[in-house]
Design an enzyme around this catalytic site. Structure first.
Site, PDB file in Angstrom:
ATOM      1  N   ASN A 171      -8.524  -5.314  -2.653  1.00  0.00           N
ATOM      2  CA  ASN A 171      -9.738  -6.200  -3.436  1.00  0.00           C
ATOM      3  C   ASN A 171     -10.956  -5.398  -2.853  1.00  0.00           C
ATOM      4  O   ASN A 171     -10.888  -4.335  -2.182  1.00  0.00           O
ATOM      5  CB  ASN A 171      -9.497  -7.575  -2.781  1.00  0.00           C
ATOM      6  CG  ASN A 171      -9.480  -7.568  -1.164  1.00  0.00           C
ATOM      7  OD1 ASN A 171     -10.354  -6.977  -0.426  1.00  0.00           O
ATOM      8  ND2 ASN A 171      -8.410  -7.924  -0.901  1.00  0.00           N
ATOM      9  N   ASP A 194      -3.385 -12.443  -1.594  1.00  0.00           N
ATOM     10  CA  ASP A 194      -2.536 -13.617  -1.906  1.00  0.00           C
ATOM     11  C   ASP A 194      -1.118 -13.373  -2.477  1.00  0.00           C
ATOM     12  O   ASP A 194      -0.304 -14.140  -2.329  1.00  0.00           O
ATOM     13  CB  ASP A 194      -3.461 -14.667  -3.040  1.00  0.00           C
ATOM     14  CG  ASP A 194      -4.702 -15.238  -2.224  1.00  0.00           C
ATOM     15  OD1 ASP A 194      -4.680 -15.436  -1.099  1.00  0.00           O
ATOM     16  OD2 ASP A 194      -5.592 -15.361  -2.777  1.00  0.00           O
ATOM     17  N   LYS A 231       7.193   7.536  -7.394  1.00  0.00           N
ATOM     18  CA  LYS A 231       6.192   7.262  -8.208  1.00  0.00           C
ATOM     19  C   LYS A 231       6.606   6.671  -9.691  1.00  0.00           C
ATOM     20  O   LYS A 231       7.692   7.431 -10.067  1.00  0.00           O
ATOM     21  CB  LYS A 231       5.278   8.268  -8.646  1.00  0.00           C
ATOM     22  CG  LYS A 231       4.443   8.173  -9.467  1.00  0.00           C
ATOM     23  CD  LYS A 231       3.454   9.279  -9.840  1.00  0.00           C
ATOM     24  CE  LYS A 231       2.202   9.302 -10.868  1.00  0.00           C
ATOM     25  NZ  LYS A 231       1.500  10.408 -11.172  1.00  0.00           N
ATOM     26  N   LYS A 270     -10.342 -25.753   2.180  1.00  0.00           N
ATOM     27  CA  LYS A 270      -9.665 -25.052   2.880  1.00  0.00           C
ATOM     28  C   LYS A 270      -9.573 -25.129   4.310  1.00  0.00           C
ATOM     29  O   LYS A 270      -8.757 -24.943   5.020  1.00  0.00           O
ATOM     30  CB  LYS A 270     -10.446 -23.565   2.534  1.00  0.00           C
ATOM     31  CG  LYS A 270      -9.548 -22.385   3.358  1.00  0.00           C
ATOM     32  CD  LYS A 270     -10.285 -21.008   2.953  1.00  0.00           C
ATOM     33  CE  LYS A 270      -9.483 -19.648   3.212  1.00  0.00           C
ATOM     34  NZ  LYS A 270     -10.029 -18.412   2.691  1.00  0.00           N
TER      35      LYS A 270
END
Length: 409
Positions: free
Chosen positions: A216, A285, A295, A343
């Site tokens: 991210n 997540d 690969k 949360k």
């Protein structure tokens, strides 16, 4: 604001030395005890008597003019200073400082002092841009010397450009801000003494194969800022860092991890003796269900990547919590307060720090942040846009108050 502060004002030999009179006078008016040290060249531009009258202290020029037999003057001045301010600082004096030369009263005192040093350069624009001077200034900054950048405009030599000594009022404001910051640091020091603070930072990496992965946009800047600030407050800090785009603090013990599972295991190893856990890391997540050992080769057909959930570190800690103070972070793009409160309650956090990562200056990778801090009752602090170090300071002060049983209104 400067009452009782002992400032050694160094004046070097440039035309901007005339501004030192206003600078000296302004510092004295703010309550500072100013001791002037001039170079012989500076005395060609402004007189010793002028600065003695304004500072109400003897002015020092000659290294060998020892007026008090009980002290060695340049050592005495070096020791008494709360701050050494060189304004104006010529190219020659800046070079001498960088090279550690000491052939006059001022440079000898500078070598002897352990006080913080602030330099306000003033010179011709081409001198200011010369690679040697740039290198010397960078050397000084690396040593912790503070720079008051010169202004732009018409210079005494006739050129127009950067190199003009910053105005005395601005320099005084910079000096004031320095002491304000020092006082704030003094108050914060020891706030978390005796506490162990564990901080997670950065974005986790979930491997697809040896050359590809899912991650991210987290840079780790917020987590590193929290770790640094906790360390300044006297805490015993452990930093658990995944992928980060900032230098890691050399004086903080750091555990490097990669995946969400790695981070989970590292966090659990620290959890039992942690007082404050700050989960700033952006943990994936989901991860690929199958991780290929070699690969993957490109094929003509579309690729379907099957993902599985990763461990929810924050929820796991919430379930294990005994008396630890648990702080989570929530990066949202909409309904920030609603999602943050949900949360916090689901994961049994003591505080949640939420921000809208689409807002200017508050997203991933920025040096600033704008956050809202919630507890189980709702919004505790609506923090305006500010540097991440300042955000970290406010958050940790709030946590320290809560742990001490003080209402954080």
């Amino acid at each position: 604001m400067l009452k009782g502060k002992k400032i050694v004002l160094g004046i070097t030999g440039g035309i901007a030395a005339y501004k030192a009179a206003a600078l000296c006078s302004g510092l004295v008016k703010q309550g500072a005890d100013v001791h002037v040290v001039m170079t012989e060249s500076a005395a060609k531009f402004i007189t010793e008597l002028t600065l003695q009258t304004l500072s109400r202290n003897p002015v020092h020029i000659d290294t060998f003019d020892e007026r008090n037999p009980e002290v060695v003057t340049h050592i005495h001045l070096a020791d008494l200073a709360d701050l050494v301010l060189i304004a104006p600082a010529t190219a020659n004096t800046i070079s001498q400082m960088a090279l550690g030369l000491a052939d006059n009263m001022l440079t000898s005192m500078l070598l002897a002092t352990t006080a913080p040093i602030m330099v306000a350069p003033a010179m011709n624009v081409h001198m200011y841009q010369h690679p040697a001077i740039i290198g010397h200034m960078n050397t000084l900054v690396d040593r912790g010397v503070m720079m008051v950048e010169p202004g732009e405009g018409m210079l005494a030599c006739g050129y127009v450009g950067k190199g003009r000594l910053e105005e005395p009022e601005t320099i005084i404001s910079v000096v004031q801000q320095y002491f304000i910051t020092q006082e704030r640091e003094r108050q914060l020091a020891g706030l978390l003494a005796g506490r162990k603070v564990t901080v997670t930072a950065g974005g986790t990496i979930e491997r697809i194969d040896p050359v590809r992965y899912i991650t991210n946009d987290s840079s780790g800047k917020m987590g590193v800022a929290v770790a640094r600030m906790a360390h300044r407050m006297g805490a015993d800090v452990k930093l658990i860092a995944a992928s980060v785009q900032v230098p890691l603090p050399a004086d903080i013990e750091t555990i490097r991890v990669q995946s969400a599972q790695d981070m989970y295991e590292a966090v659990l190893a620290e959890w039992n003796d942690t007082d404050i856990m700050v989960q700033t890391a952006a943990v994936a997540d989901y991860r690929p269900k199958t991780v290929h050992s070699t690969k993957m080769k490109k094929k003509d057909a579309d690729l379907i990547l099957e993902l599985e959930k990763t461990v929810d570190i924050l929820q796991s800690l919430g379930e294990r919590k005994i008396d630890q103070f648990l702080i989570g972070f929530a990066a949202e793009t909409e309904h920030v307060a609603e999602y943050a409160m949900d949360k916090l309650k689901r994961k049994r956090c003591d505080l949640i720090v939420a921000n809208d990562v689409t807002a200017a200056g508050a997203g991933f990778g920025t040096d600033t942040n704008r956050v809202q801090i919630f507890d189980e009752q709702g919004l505790v602090d609506d923090v305006p846009l500010m540097g991440k170090d300042e955000v970290a300071s406010r958050l940790l002060q709030l946590a320290a108050k809560r742990m001490s049983g003080v209402s954080a209104s």
